[in-house]
Structures are given as structure tokens and as C-alpha cells.
Motif scaffolding. Structure first.
Motif, PDB file in Angstrom:
ATOM      1  N   GLY A   1      -9.409 -57.705  -4.002  1.00 43.80           N
ATOM      2  CA  GLY A   1      -8.665 -56.717  -4.769  1.00 43.80           C
ATOM      3  C   GLY A   1      -8.396 -57.103  -6.204  1.00 43.80           C
ATOM      4  N   THR A   2      -8.731 -58.333  -6.610  1.00 41.31           N
ATOM      5  CA  THR A   2      -8.407 -58.768  -7.968  1.00 41.31           C
ATOM      6  C   THR A   2      -9.279 -58.093  -9.020  1.00 41.31           C
ATOM      7  OG1 THR A   2      -9.850 -60.697  -7.713  1.00 41.31           O
ATOM      8  CG2 THR A   2      -7.499 -61.014  -7.251  1.00 41.31           C
ATOM      9  N   ALA A   3     -10.474 -57.661  -8.648  1.00 38.22           N
ATOM     10  CA  ALA A   3     -11.371 -57.061  -9.630  1.00 38.22           C
ATOM     11  C   ALA A   3     -11.364 -55.535  -9.590  1.00 38.22           C
ATOM     12  CB  ALA A   3     -12.797 -57.563  -9.399  1.00 38.22           C
ATOM     13  N   THR A   4     -10.926 -54.943  -8.489  1.00 37.54           N
ATOM     14  CA  THR A   4     -11.101 -53.502  -8.356  1.00 37.54           C
ATOM     15  C   THR A   4      -9.839 -52.721  -8.035  1.00 37.54           C
ATOM     16  OG1 THR A   4     -11.749 -53.842  -6.063  1.00 37.54           O
ATOM     17  CG2 THR A   4     -13.521 -53.667  -7.679  1.00 37.54           C
ATOM     18  N   GLY A   5      -9.062 -53.154  -7.119  1.00 35.36           N
ATOM     19  CA  GLY A   5      -7.886 -52.392  -6.724  1.00 35.36           C
ATOM     20  C   GLY A   5      -7.547 -52.606  -5.272  1.00 35.36           C
ATOM     21  N   THR A   6      -6.423 -52.034  -4.863  1.00 34.91           N
ATOM     22  CA  THR A   6      -5.920 -52.311  -3.517  1.00 34.91           C
ATOM     23  C   THR A   6      -5.339 -51.061  -2.870  1.00 34.91           C
ATOM     24  OG1 THR A   6      -3.826 -53.011  -4.477  1.00 34.91           O
ATOM     25  CG2 THR A   6      -5.432 -54.741  -4.020  1.00 34.91           C
ATOM     26  N   LEU A   7      -6.065 -49.960  -2.906  1.00 40.35           N
ATOM     27  CA  LEU A   7      -5.576 -48.704  -2.332  1.00 40.35           C
ATOM     28  C   LEU A   7      -5.189 -48.860  -0.865  1.00 40.35           C
ATOM     29  CD1 LEU A   7      -5.089 -45.640  -2.798  1.00 40.35           C
ATOM     30  CD2 LEU A   7      -7.444 -45.276  -2.053  1.00 40.35           C
ATOM     31  N   TYR A   8      -5.939 -49.688  -0.133  1.00 39.07           N
ATOM     32  CA  TYR A   8      -5.676 -49.885   1.296  1.00 39.07           C
ATOM     33  C   TYR A   8      -5.231 -51.321   1.610  1.00 39.07           C
ATOM     34  CZ  TYR A   8      -8.148 -45.460   1.627  1.00 39.07           C
ATOM     35  OH  TYR A   8      -8.536 -44.156   1.476  1.00 39.07           O
ATOM     36  N   GLY A   9      -4.825 -52.064   0.608  1.00 43.23           N
ATOM     37  CA  GLY A   9      -4.395 -53.437   0.804  1.00 43.23           C
ATOM     38  C   GLY A   9      -5.354 -54.415   0.153  1.00 43.23           C
ATOM     39  N   ARG A  10      -4.969 -55.690   0.196  1.00 44.55           N
ATOM     40  CA  ARG A  10      -5.744 -56.744  -0.456  1.00 44.55           C
ATOM     41  C   ARG A  10      -6.803 -57.304   0.489  1.00 44.55           C
ATOM     42  NH1 ARG A  10      -4.097 -58.543  -5.203  1.00 44.55           N
ATOM     43  NH2 ARG A  10      -4.952 -60.616  -4.845  1.00 44.55           N
ATOM     44  N   GLY A  11      -7.775 -56.468   0.812  1.00 44.05           N
ATOM     45  CA  GLY A  11      -8.872 -56.870   1.676  1.00 44.05           C
ATOM     46  C   GLY A  11     -10.188 -56.765   0.942  1.00 44.05           C
ATOM     47  N   SER A  12     -11.266 -56.934   1.666  1.00 44.13           N
ATOM     48  CA  SER A  12     -12.607 -56.738   1.115  1.00 44.13           C
ATOM     49  C   SER A  12     -13.074 -55.349   1.502  1.00 44.13           C
ATOM     50  CB  SER A  12     -13.573 -57.795   1.652  1.00 44.13           C
ATOM     51  OG  SER A  12     -13.241 -59.059   1.136  1.00 44.13           O
ATOM     52  N   TYR A  13     -13.593 -54.632   0.510  1.00 43.84           N
ATOM     53  CA  TYR A  13     -13.953 -53.223   0.658  1.00 43.84           C
ATOM     54  C   TYR A  13     -15.463 -53.059   0.800  1.00 43.84           C
ATOM     55  CZ  TYR A  13      -9.215 -51.848  -0.616  1.00 43.84           C
ATOM     56  OH  TYR A  13      -7.849 -51.657  -0.632  1.00 43.84           O
ATOM     57  N   PHE A  14     -15.848 -52.178   1.724  1.00 46.02           N
ATOM     58  CA  PHE A  14     -17.257 -51.900   1.993  1.00 46.02           C
ATOM     59  C   PHE A  14     -17.453 -50.394   2.086  1.00 46.02           C
ATOM     60  CE2 PHE A  14     -16.060 -55.977   3.581  1.00 46.02           C
ATOM     61  CZ  PHE A  14     -17.086 -56.806   3.167  1.00 46.02           C
ATOM     62  N   ALA A  15     -18.699 -49.949   1.877  1.00 47.57           N
ATOM     63  CA  ALA A  15     -18.998 -48.519   1.898  1.00 47.57           C
ATOM     64  C   ALA A  15     -20.279 -48.262   2.668  1.00 47.57           C
ATOM     65  CB  ALA A  15     -19.141 -47.986   0.473  1.00 47.57           C
TER      66      ALA A  15
ATOM     67  N   GLN B   1       1.841 -51.149   4.421  1.00 47.10           N
ATOM     68  CA  GLN B   1       1.986 -50.804   5.846  1.00 47.10           C
ATOM     69  C   GLN B   1       0.634 -50.918   6.562  1.00 47.10           C
ATOM     70  OE1 GLN B   1       3.241 -46.746   6.586  1.00 47.10           O
ATOM     71  NE2 GLN B   1       4.034 -47.256   8.612  1.00 47.10           N
ATOM     72  N   LEU B   2      -0.430 -50.427   5.932  1.00 46.52           N
ATOM     73  CA  LEU B   2      -1.766 -50.497   6.525  1.00 46.52           C
ATOM     74  C   LEU B   2      -2.201 -51.955   6.684  1.00 46.52           C
ATOM     75  CD1 LEU B   2      -3.545 -47.637   4.547  1.00 46.52           C
ATOM     76  CD2 LEU B   2      -2.922 -47.599   6.968  1.00 46.52           C
ATOM     77  N   GLN B   3      -2.037 -52.723   5.626  1.00 44.30           N
ATOM     78  CA  GLN B   3      -2.447 -54.127   5.659  1.00 44.30           C
ATOM     79  C   GLN B   3      -1.672 -54.890   6.726  1.00 44.30           C
ATOM     80  OE1 GLN B   3      -2.864 -56.101   1.853  1.00 44.30           O
ATOM     81  NE2 GLN B   3      -2.282 -58.073   2.743  1.00 44.30           N
ATOM     82  N   GLN B   4      -0.380 -54.643   6.817  1.00 43.84           N
ATOM     83  CA  GLN B   4       0.444 -55.335   7.806  1.00 43.84           C
ATOM     84  C   GLN B   4       0.017 -54.987   9.236  1.00 43.84           C
ATOM     85  OE1 GLN B   4       2.378 -57.895   7.185  1.00 43.84           O
ATOM     86  NE2 GLN B   4       2.575 -58.098   9.394  1.00 43.84           N
ATOM     87  N   ALA B   5      -0.394 -53.736   9.465  1.00 40.46           N
ATOM     88  CA  ALA B   5      -0.848 -53.331  10.802  1.00 40.46           C
ATOM     89  C   ALA B   5      -2.081 -54.130  11.219  1.00 40.46           C
ATOM     90  CB  ALA B   5      -1.146 -51.837  10.833  1.00 40.46           C
ATOM     91  N   VAL B   6      -2.944 -54.460  10.250  1.00 38.84           N
ATOM     92  CA  VAL B   6      -4.130 -55.261  10.560  1.00 38.84           C
ATOM     93  C   VAL B   6      -3.758 -56.736  10.702  1.00 38.84           C
ATOM     94  CG1 VAL B   6      -6.396 -56.020   9.727  1.00 38.84           C
ATOM     95  CG2 VAL B   6      -5.716 -53.631   9.468  1.00 38.84           C
ATOM     96  N   LEU B   7      -2.987 -57.245   9.767  1.00 39.39           N
ATOM     97  CA  LEU B   7      -2.638 -58.666   9.791  1.00 39.39           C
ATOM     98  C   LEU B   7      -1.775 -59.039  10.997  1.00 39.39           C
ATOM     99  CD1 LEU B   7      -2.023 -59.349   5.987  1.00 39.39           C
ATOM    100  CD2 LEU B   7      -4.074 -59.815   7.347  1.00 39.39           C
ATOM    101  N   SER B   8      -1.036 -58.077  11.535  1.00 44.30           N
ATOM    102  CA  SER B   8      -0.201 -58.338  12.712  1.00 44.30           C
ATOM    103  C   SER B   8      -1.027 -58.413  13.996  1.00 44.30           C
ATOM    104  CB  SER B   8       0.864 -57.252  12.862  1.00 44.30           C
ATOM    105  OG  SER B   8       0.261 -56.033  13.282  1.00 44.30           O
ATOM    106  N   GLY B   9      -2.296 -57.988  13.929  1.00 48.88           N
ATOM    107  CA  GLY B   9      -3.159 -58.043  15.101  1.00 48.88           C
ATOM    108  C   GLY B   9      -3.294 -56.728  15.849  1.00 48.88           C
TER     109      GLY B   9
END
Length: 173
Positions: free
Chosen positions: A69-83, A125-133
Motif C-alpha cells: 500500500g505504500t506506492a498505491t493506496g489502501t482502499l481495502y487495507g494494507r495488503g497486496s492487490y491483484f486483478a 474493519q476488512l483488514q482486521q477480519a482477515v488478520l483475525s483468521g
């Protein structure tokens, strides 16, 4: 690490009664068989756009989640984005001194997917739902809510493996 993580996610998906299989656009080709993708754990081939320099670092090690997210943004959290669309991935590429862009084709193990079509999602909230398992990844359906492209987000480097790096020049003529 990646093989074991994939196996653990597949086992988790098999035991979750609420598991939903999601097919990415790239899964509608013969690539599923050729690459032995496991749809039972939402394994997809997706694109990731970046600079040629970053692609070389990623291929030399793995995705560094602390930089997500450092180069592009974090609309859905600080993860790696794919399309699933090369057009979307190309938005995140930058040309090197030779005019080359780079998009990587990555094997992603999405597992139990948190789906959202909200226009302005709550990234924390989205990121936490993933990180919580509770989930393994996020599918942000911008196609549905904005008419653009779906985005797939992971927060664990062991869920991604770079299959190919595509180096190309843009041609506007």
C-alpha cells in the motif's frame, strides 16, 4: 512456506460450512488445468502491476507485506492487490528507462474470501477480519459498484507465488 500455507487454507476451506467458491476471470480458461489450480480453496492466476525494479525484488524474495500500500493506496487495507484484468494491473506499472512496464502473473490462494461491493469500504474493519483468521482474502467488487475492475487483496506473502513476469511496452498508436 507457500505450499504449506496453501495446504492449510485448502483444509480450512473444506471444513468451513460457509465456504463460497469464487471464480476469477482467469479461471474461465484452460489455465486452471495447466497450472493445477485448486478451485476448492479459491486459487487463481491474477495480475499484479508494479515497476520492473520492484518485480525483480519480489521475484528474488517474496512480497514484502510491510511495504503493501505504500506506492498505491489502501482502499481495502494494507495488503497486496491483484486483478483479473491486465488493464487494471497496468494502472500500477511504471516504465523503466527502456520504456518497459512489468505486470506479474501470480498464483493466489484466496481461501475463505470476504466479499464487498461497498463504494467506500471500511479498510480497517476488512483488514482486521482477515488478520483475525475469519477470512483469508478480500474481493473488492469495483466492477459492481463503480463499473471498473475487481480487486483481490491478500495480507500474507505465503498466499502468493509469482508464475510469470510480463515485460512490455505500451503502444498508443
Amino acid at each position: 512456506h507457500g505450499y504449506m500455507r496453501r495446504h492449510m487454507i485448502a483444509l480450512n476451506c473444506a471444513t468451513k460450512p460457509a465456504f463460497v467458491q469464487i471464480s476469477a476471470l482467469t479461471n474461465k480458461t484452460n489455465l486452471v488445468k495447466r497450472h493445477h489450480l485448486r478451485p476448492t480453496c479459491n486459487e487463481w492466476l491474477l495480475f499484479h502491476g508494479t515497476s520492473a525494479e520492484s518485480a525483480e525484488r519480489i521475484m528474488g524474495g517474496d512480497f514484502t507485506m510491510r511495504l503493501a500500500g505504500t506506492a498505491t493506496g489502501t482502499l481495502y487495507g494494507r495488503g497486496s492487490y491483484f486483478a483479473e484484468s491486465i488493464t487494471k494491473a497496468d494502472e500500477y506499472t511504471t516504465e523503466n528507462s527502456s520504456g518497459l512496464c512489468c505486470a506479474m502473473v501470480c498464483r493466489i490462494c484466496g481461501g475463505h474470501v470476504l466479499y464487498t461491493d461497498e463504494v467506500t469500504p471500511d479498510a480497517d474493519q476488512l483488514q482486521q477480519a482477515v488478520l483475525s483468521g475469519s477470512y483469508n482474502s478480500i474481493l473488492g467488487d469495483r466492477e459492481k459498484c463503480r463499473g471498473t475492475f475487481k480487486e483481490y487483496i491478500i495480507f500474507d506473502a505465503d498466499q502468493v507465488y509469482v508464475e510469470y513476469a510480463l515485460f512490455y511496452k505500451r503502444n498508443y498508436s
